[in-house]
Enzyme design. Structure first.
Site, PDB file in Angstrom:
ATOM      1  N   GLN A   8      -9.225  21.833  50.780  1.00  0.00           N
ATOM      2  CA  GLN A   8      -8.533  23.055  50.360  1.00  0.00           C
ATOM      3  C   GLN A   8      -9.481  24.009  49.656  1.00  0.00           C
ATOM      4  O   GLN A   8      -9.379  25.237  49.833  1.00  0.00           O
ATOM      5  CB  GLN A   8      -7.359  22.701  49.438  1.00  0.00           C
ATOM      6  CG  GLN A   8      -6.400  23.868  49.215  1.00  0.00           C
ATOM      7  CD  GLN A   8      -5.719  24.331  50.493  1.00  0.00           C
ATOM      8  OE1 GLN A   8      -5.433  23.528  51.381  1.00  0.00           O
ATOM      9  NE2 GLN A   8      -5.471  25.632  50.595  1.00  0.00           N
ATOM     10  N   HIS A  60      -0.063  21.206  51.517  1.00  0.00           N
ATOM     11  CA  HIS A  60      -0.827  20.294  52.373  1.00  0.00           C
ATOM     12  C   HIS A  60      -1.467  19.181  51.542  1.00  0.00           C
ATOM     13  O   HIS A  60      -1.591  18.047  52.002  1.00  0.00           O
ATOM     14  CB  HIS A  60      -1.892  21.062  53.148  1.00  0.00           C
ATOM     15  CG  HIS A  60      -1.355  21.874  54.282  1.00  0.00           C
ATOM     16  ND1 HIS A  60      -0.952  21.316  55.471  1.00  0.00           N
ATOM     17  CD2 HIS A  60      -1.140  23.210  54.411  1.00  0.00           C
ATOM     18  CE1 HIS A  60      -0.512  22.260  56.289  1.00  0.00           C
ATOM     19  NE2 HIS A  60      -0.612  23.425  55.668  1.00  0.00           N
ATOM     20  N   ASP A 109       1.445  22.152  59.895  1.00  0.00           N
ATOM     21  CA  ASP A 109       1.370  23.350  60.724  1.00  0.00           C
ATOM     22  C   ASP A 109       1.485  22.878  62.162  1.00  0.00           C
ATOM     23  O   ASP A 109       0.745  21.977  62.585  1.00  0.00           O
ATOM     24  CB  ASP A 109       0.032  24.073  60.522  1.00  0.00           C
ATOM     25  CG  ASP A 109      -0.098  24.648  59.121  1.00  0.00           C
ATOM     26  OD1 ASP A 109       0.933  24.817  58.447  1.00  0.00           O
ATOM     27  OD2 ASP A 109      -1.234  24.918  58.696  1.00  0.00           O
ATOM     28  N   GLU A 163       4.685  32.587  57.762  1.00  0.00           N
ATOM     29  CA  GLU A 163       3.980  31.566  58.543  1.00  0.00           C
ATOM     30  C   GLU A 163       5.005  30.856  59.421  1.00  0.00           C
ATOM     31  O   GLU A 163       5.726  29.970  58.954  1.00  0.00           O
ATOM     32  CB  GLU A 163       3.255  30.576  57.639  1.00  0.00           C
ATOM     33  CG  GLU A 163       2.093  31.194  56.860  1.00  0.00           C
ATOM     34  CD  GLU A 163       1.255  30.161  56.153  1.00  0.00           C
ATOM     35  OE1 GLU A 163       1.594  28.952  56.218  1.00  0.00           O
ATOM     36  OE2 GLU A 163       0.240  30.546  55.531  1.00  0.00           O
TER      37      GLU A 163
END
Length: 284
Positions: free
Chosen positions: A175, A202, A209, A255
């Site tokens: 990340q 995440h 995703d 998203e």
């Protein structure tokens, strides 16, 4: 205008141009390393003899950095006593370039399936999921989410739709790398496109995703797969985490591919309410 006055103006203009040119050259030379400030070695010729007034001025200038450094140290010490970083204004220095920002909190229940992790609620330093399992494609999710995903994919495939998980669990290091890349490209837009390290779902191991072809698609919800997910994802415990038109609430742009596992019961309530996870928790 008399000749003397004209001559004076011309001379002044020439001197000004020379001064500006010298200043520009000096700045360029310092930046390129041809001149190193603070009395370090330079590529210029050796120092000339200086009169007493110049020497006295230099001695005065040499004393200034010490006072500035002392003042800076006092500022850092004061902020450290308050648990904040002098450079970032953070409330927790994690030992890396992304300490937790001031005004944010650390969640006390990161193991909870329903935990809210976002820009204001960070995962504890050092915490990682203990029950990660593979979900294919080199991706991992926590065990309960992985089981729910298996049922979700089986139902989608039975109706003629397939998809891949192209991003599941991420380590803090991953990340940091992703967020740093976004910041390097677009410092102003990055916070809306990528989560600050330790505030990413995440990293929680409960987000994925999805894509039908290993690429992200903003128009995913307009496709057959997207419409199927809108109608059925909640039945398996999944919610669309960052819906369109909710940037001011979630802090992220729309998203279409990002789904979060929260369990069947909570997913059904959120689906019925039409709220985001933030709005739902704020309403109860």
């Amino acid at each position: 205008m008399d000749k003397k006055r004209k001559a004076g103006i011309v001379i002044a203009a020439v001197l000004l141009a020379l001064a500006l040119g010298s200043a520009a050259w000096y700045g360029s030379a310092v930046e390129s390393g041809r001149i190193v400030k603070d009395n370090q070695t330079t590529e210029e010729s050796g120092p000339e003899e200086k009169n007493e007034e110049e020497k006295q001025d230099e001695e005065t200038e040499e004393e200034v950095p010490e006072e500035e450094a002392s003042e800076g140290e006092e500022e850092i010490s004061s902020e450290e006593e308050n648990g904040e970083s002098a450079n970032s204004g953070s409330s927790q220095n994690t030992g890396d370039s992304y300490p937790r920002p001031a005004g944010t909190s650390v969640v006390s229940n990161p193991e909870s399936i329903a935990v809210l992790v976002n820009k204001a609620n960070f995962l504890p330093e050092g915490w990682e999921p203990s029950d990660l399992v593979s979900v294919g494609g080199g991706q991992q999710l926590r065990a309960e989410a992985a089981t729910a995903l298996s049922s979700l994919k089986a139902a989608a495939e039975a109706d003629g739709y397939t998809f891949n998980v192209i991003s599941g669990y991420r380590t803090k290091e991953t990340q940091i790398s992703l967020y740093s890349n976004y910041m390097a490209q677009d410092p102003e837009g990055a916070p809306y496109l990528s989560a600050y390290p330790r505030s990413s779902e995440h990293e929680l191991g409960l987000a994925m995703d999805i894509s039908p072809d290993w690429s992200l698609h903003y128009d995913l919800l307009e496709t057959g797969l997207g419409k199927w997910m809108t109608a059925h994802a909640h039945e398996y415990g999944w919610i669309l985490r960052y819906p369109e038109g909710k940037t001011e609430v979630t802090g992220y742009v729309f998203e279409a591919w990002h789904y979060r596992y929260v369990g069947k019961s909570l997913a059904a309530e959120i689906k019925s309410s039409g709220l985001t996870l933030e709005e739902y928790y704020g309403s109860i």
